[in-house]
Design a protein around this motif. Structure first.
Motif, PDB file in Angstrom:
ATOM      1  N   LEU A 280      48.785  -5.364  52.062  1.00 37.12           N
ATOM      2  CA  LEU A 280      48.409  -4.458  50.989  1.00 37.12           C
ATOM      3  C   LEU A 280      46.940  -4.614  50.622  1.00 37.12           C
ATOM      4  N   ILE A 292      53.080   0.837  40.118  1.00 36.50           N
ATOM      5  CA  ILE A 292      53.688   0.791  41.446  1.00 36.50           C
ATOM      6  C   ILE A 292      55.143   1.222  41.317  1.00 36.50           C
ATOM      7  N   GLN A 300      58.424  -5.328  46.052  1.00 39.92           N
ATOM      8  CA  GLN A 300      57.734  -5.434  44.767  1.00 39.92           C
ATOM      9  C   GLN A 300      57.850  -6.832  44.166  1.00 39.92           C
ATOM     10  N   VAL A 462      54.805  -2.620  37.540  1.00 43.61           N
ATOM     11  CA  VAL A 462      55.744  -2.392  38.640  1.00 43.61           C
ATOM     12  C   VAL A 462      57.067  -2.013  38.014  1.00 43.61           C
ATOM     13  N   SER A 473      50.997   5.360  33.725  1.00 39.61           N
ATOM     14  CA  SER A 473      50.006   4.994  34.731  1.00 39.61           C
ATOM     15  C   SER A 473      48.841   5.958  34.800  1.00 39.61           C
ATOM     16  N   ALA A 477      50.907   4.085  42.867  1.00 35.50           N
ATOM     17  CA  ALA A 477      51.187   3.864  44.285  1.00 35.50           C
ATOM     18  C   ALA A 477      52.702   3.806  44.437  1.00 35.50           C
ATOM     19  N   MET A 479      55.672   2.255  46.628  1.00 33.94           N
ATOM     20  CA  MET A 479      55.880   1.187  47.600  1.00 33.94           C
ATOM     21  C   MET A 479      57.166   1.451  48.365  1.00 33.94           C
ATOM     22  N   PHE A 484      52.270   0.586  50.756  1.00 33.18           N
ATOM     23  CA  PHE A 484      52.144   1.776  49.919  1.00 33.18           C
ATOM     24  C   PHE A 484      52.256   3.000  50.805  1.00 33.18           C
ATOM     25  N   THR A 487      49.223   6.721  47.556  1.00 37.25           N
ATOM     26  CA  THR A 487      48.500   6.257  46.384  1.00 37.25           C
ATOM     27  C   THR A 487      47.708   7.431  45.839  1.00 37.25           C
TER      28      THR A 487
END
Lengths: 511, 347
Positions: A280, A292, A300, A462, A473, A477, A479, A484, A487
């Protein structure tokens, strides 16, 4: 194998002992010889529903009809006798036993003290292997077999008991793409032989690939049911994520500052030694929330643990505030301004049998403010600090000397979040900060995170809760399988697009 | 700490369970045709009836509060340290060696014998601690093995190096300079009881009043949270084993230089055996708390000393007395056993 019964679950409700409502009136039916994909986010109720079907849980309300007869399974054995077997996400194999021993375990066909009839069992198992076309070395301890083969042993174990309905819970989560392909071939062969299969997953492509019919669960209800040939990934994503009603937290636009955290080429392994985070690269800037999104189990947890010193990375580097972090120990990171709201408060962030004051200094116990000479705790300061936390973050508690176990989940989390945010951090790492909380606490904690951002701290959020990610946010991104998949800024993505990416599908027109 | 003193809940629970235990023991006596009221009266009067009896009860309690502490500090760090028995043997051997061999000035001699005994105990706790930290060997296995090794090692040392001239049944007695003073003439209680209580108190203050103690308890309470808090798990375990070893060593010393009339260690180790294992019960009854352990040890002492009178005054068979004592201890241990199990099974 058994004759094929029609199975129907009607109006299934399930309320757990702690009050969590997992299912609210689900109807579900199975026809012989089909593969049904059961799709949904974390906590949608997929596994609960199937645990009820396989006799592991009892419904709070609702009925189960097998072949026209209403039935109640008291345990998995009774379900197995009716031909229904489930393969769970975590395997239940005895590691030093061979595949054969594992498959036969509990079905040895011998009296308690009688001789084992291994040869007869071996014949039946080999027969099963030829029937299903599965290749499994029978005389090797299963602990030395790759995960994909261990899974076959799990499946064989269930089939050996004469199962005609096979339930697989997230069977592909631990498999390599080749192994997934093999599994699918095998499932198709099984279906051709008349076995009914339920395939629990959150991966859109897979469910479209393998199923005849797809049932989507959301928040304990059936959100939709579609034949696979008529379904598109987009429709399914929308059915899966839906919308929830929590008051929105307002967030004014604000330019982000310099990077607080820069991550380069980070690789992290999971507990089994598999690659959980694959290379990453990203940064979190001062004054922004970097969210995320993703379905749980896509790396994560391992990412957050690596960033907070709980898991040594296998490669890559971290730069905090412009200097490279050499010593990835939790206390070293805390000293440099990282604070951590962990994914599971009861497991990592709190000691439930300690009182509020003792929990107020958990992870701060080494700070000189709270110590006297010779390593003695400065209880005057600790108690004052605990009182201040309780007051400032509206923790409702009988007193600061009460054990934290006696607090509600929301108040426990307020205490934890208060403790972490009062550390004067430069970077806030928060994972599932509002999971399982009441609405008031959810909104309050989200507001606190936005406040931190407004004060110019970097916030890494996350969460498996898409609404939370979208609401808080600045950049997002998604995941998927340790990397990712996409993004961008919050404005760039629609929730449907994120839903697609969470399922591993890149939306049209995106790289 | 809102100014007024409240009786801790564990103490209330324990007092309530004593009642259950007494009733159960009473029923048992009824079955065997004894009068429970008379028997309990004999027990109570025997244990507390006169100053001498109270002193005797305290003398019984002294080593038990220490071996109980060994187990309790283990539990606080998430360990099942049942090595107090062996560590106590080594402590007794160490005390005997210093007390019976060297000529030292009075106070210095007592202090030296005590300290060496404690260090011997701690040293004997080291192998299981290191095995646990480095190799993950379960402490139940390793401490049991160390107990046996300690038994045979101590017997060997006693017979070949510490027995007096011309006799093989016990060691050379501690020189008068190395003995704790007897508190009242005719009693077997010596000043070592103050050292024992002070040690329990010190451990209590250490566990609840210092960062290291906090980290030790956190590591036992929730290992994952301890990791999150940056606690070095191995250090917490080492500390717990070390404190436990010191306590067990002191318990061993208390029976040599703090317990008339023998002032020596029997070659069979008969005057110390089982004190370490009894400590497990003391710790369970004392809720794995250093101060609770003092109270629990006092209760054990009362049962041990007063129990003799149940036979004498109420005609209860001595085997039955032990069964009744066992019942009382068992019911008292239930709350803590329950708590430990719950902690082990996860939150």
């Amino acid at each position: 194998m058994h004759a094929q019964p029609h199975i129907e679950m009607r109006g299934i409700h399930k309320v757990y002992a702690d009050g969590t409502v997992a299912l609210r009136g689900v109807d579900f039916r199975l026809q012989p010889g089909e593969i049904v994909g059961l799709l949904g986010e974390n906590g949608a109720g997929k596994t609960t529903l199937m645990k009820i079907l396989s006799g592991l849980l009892r419904p709070t309300r609702g009925e189960l009809v097998v072949g026209g007869r209403p039935l109640q399974f008291r345990n998995p054995d009774e379900a197995l006798r009716a031909g229904i077997g489930m393969v769970h996400q975590t395997f239940a194999l005895v590691p030093p036993y061979t595949a054969l021993q594992n498959i036969v375990l509990g079905q040895e066909g011998a009296a308690l003290l009688g001789p084992l009839q291994v040869q007869a069992a071996r014949q039946r198992v080999s027969q099963l292997l030829t029937q299903t076309g599965l290749a499994v070395p029978l005389d090797v301890p299963v602990e030395s077999l790759p995960i994909g083969v261990q899974q076959r042993v799990e499946i064989l174990k269930v089939l050996y008991r004469g199962t005609s309905v096979l339930i697989l819970d997230e069977p592909t989560s631990a498999l390599t793409p080749t192994e997934v392909g093999d599994l699918f071939d095998f499932l198709r062969r099984l279906r051709a032989g008349g076995t009914t299969i339920v395939f629990i997953t959150h991966k859109l492509r897979e469910v479209l690939d393998i199923s005849n019919r797809i049932v989507v669960l959301r928040a304990g209800q059936v959100a939709g049911e579609v034949p696979a040939e008529a379904a598109s990934a987009e429709d399914l994503a929308e059915l899966m994520v839906g919308r929830k009603i929590v008051p929105r937290v307002s967030r004014a636009a604000r330019p982000a500052g310099a990077p607080v955290l820069t991550v380069r080429g980070l690789h992290v392994l999971n507990d089994q030694g598999g690659v959980a985070v694959r290379g990453l690269d990203f940064e979190v800037r001062a004054g922004e929330v970097f969210g995320i999104a993703g379905v749980e189990g896509n790396g994560q947890s391992e990412l957050v643990q690596a960033l907070t010193g709980l898991r040594p990375p296998a490669g890559g580097e971290l730069v905090l505030n412009g200097t490279r972090v050499q010593h990835l120990h939790p206390l070293a990171l805390y000293r440099r301004g990282v604070c951590h709201i962990p994914e599971d408060k009861a497991r990592f962030g709190l000691a439930l049998n300690f009182d509020l004051a003792e929990n107020a200094i958990l992870s701060r116990q080494a700070e000189p403010v709270f110590l006297r000479a010779m390593g003695r705790l400065n209880w005057t300061r600790i108690l004052a600090y605990a009182r201040q936390l309780v007051e400032r973050f509206n923790v409702i508690a009988p007193g600061i000397r009460a054990v934290v176990r006696s607090l509600s989940g929301g108040n426990q989390q307020r205490l934890l979040v208060g403790r972490e945010l009062s550390k004067q951090p430069v970077l806030v790492v928060a994972m599932h900060p509002t999971r399982g909380l009441d609405i008031a606490s959810t909104v309050y904690i989200r507001e606190l995170l936005v406040q931190m951002r407004d004060q110019g701290k970097g916030v890494l959020l996350v969460s498996a809760d898409l609404d939370e990610i979208l609401e808080l946010s600045d950049r997002i991104a998604v995941m998927y399988e340790g990397a990712f998949i996409g993004t961008g800024t919050a404005e760039e993505f629609s929730r449907e697009e994120i839903g697609l990416m969470m399922g591993g599908v890149l939306p049209q027109g995106r790289r | 700490m809102n100014g007024r003193f409240r009786i801790p809940r564990p103490l209330v629970e324990s007092l309530a369970t004593i009642g259950v235990g007494l009733v159960a023991g009473g029923l048992l006596m009824l079955v065997f045709g004894n009068n429970p009221l008379r028997a309990y009266r004999a027990l109570f009067v025997g244990a507390f009836g006169s100053l001498e009896d109270v002193l005797e009860t305290l003398a019984f309690a002294t080593p038990l509060m220490l071996t109980g502490l060994t187990f309790a500090v283990g539990v606080r760090a998430g360990l099942f340290n049942i090595g107090a028995e062996g560590q106590m043997y080594l402590g007794a051997v160490g005390a005997t060696f210093i007390a019976g061999t060297f000529a030292l000035p009075p106070l210095v001699h007592v202090a030296a014998a005590t300290l060496v005994a404690m260090l011997c105990g701690a040293l004997w706790a080291l192998p299981p601690a290191l095995l646990k930290i480095w190799r993950g060997v379960h402490e139940v296995i390793s401490t049991i093995m160390c107990n046996w090794i300690a038994f045979h090692l101590s017997t060997y040392l006693v017979i070949y190096f510490l027995t007096g001239a011309g006799r093989a049944d016990s060691t050379r007695p501690a020189l008068p300079t190395a003995r704790y003073p007897v508190l009242f003439a005719e009693s077997t209680l010596t000043a070592v009881v103050f050292v024992a209580v002070a040690f329990c108190l010190a451990v209590y203050l250490y566990l609840w009043g210092t960062r290291a103690g906090y980290e030790l308890r956190l590591a036992g309470e929730n290992p994952e949270a301890a990791r999150y808090a940056g606690v070095h798990a191995g250090r917490a375990m080492l500390l717990s084993f070390g404190i436990g070893g010191l306590a067990a060593g002191l318990a061993g010393a208390s029976q040599i230089i703090g317990r008339p009339p023998a002032w020596s260690l029997y070659a069979t180790l008969g005057n110390v055996t089982t004190l370490g294992f009894d400590g497990i019960g003391v710790a369970l009854v004392g809720r794995s708390h250093p101060l609770g352990g003092i109270l629990a040890a006092f209760l054990f002492g009362a049962l041990a000393h007063g129990g003799r009178f149940m036979e004498y005054h109420a005609g209860v068979l001595s085997e039955l007395v032990r069964a009744i004592n066992g019942l009382i201890v068992l019911t008292l241990a239930v709350p803590e056993l329950w708590a430990i199990t719950r902690r082990r099974l996860g939150r």
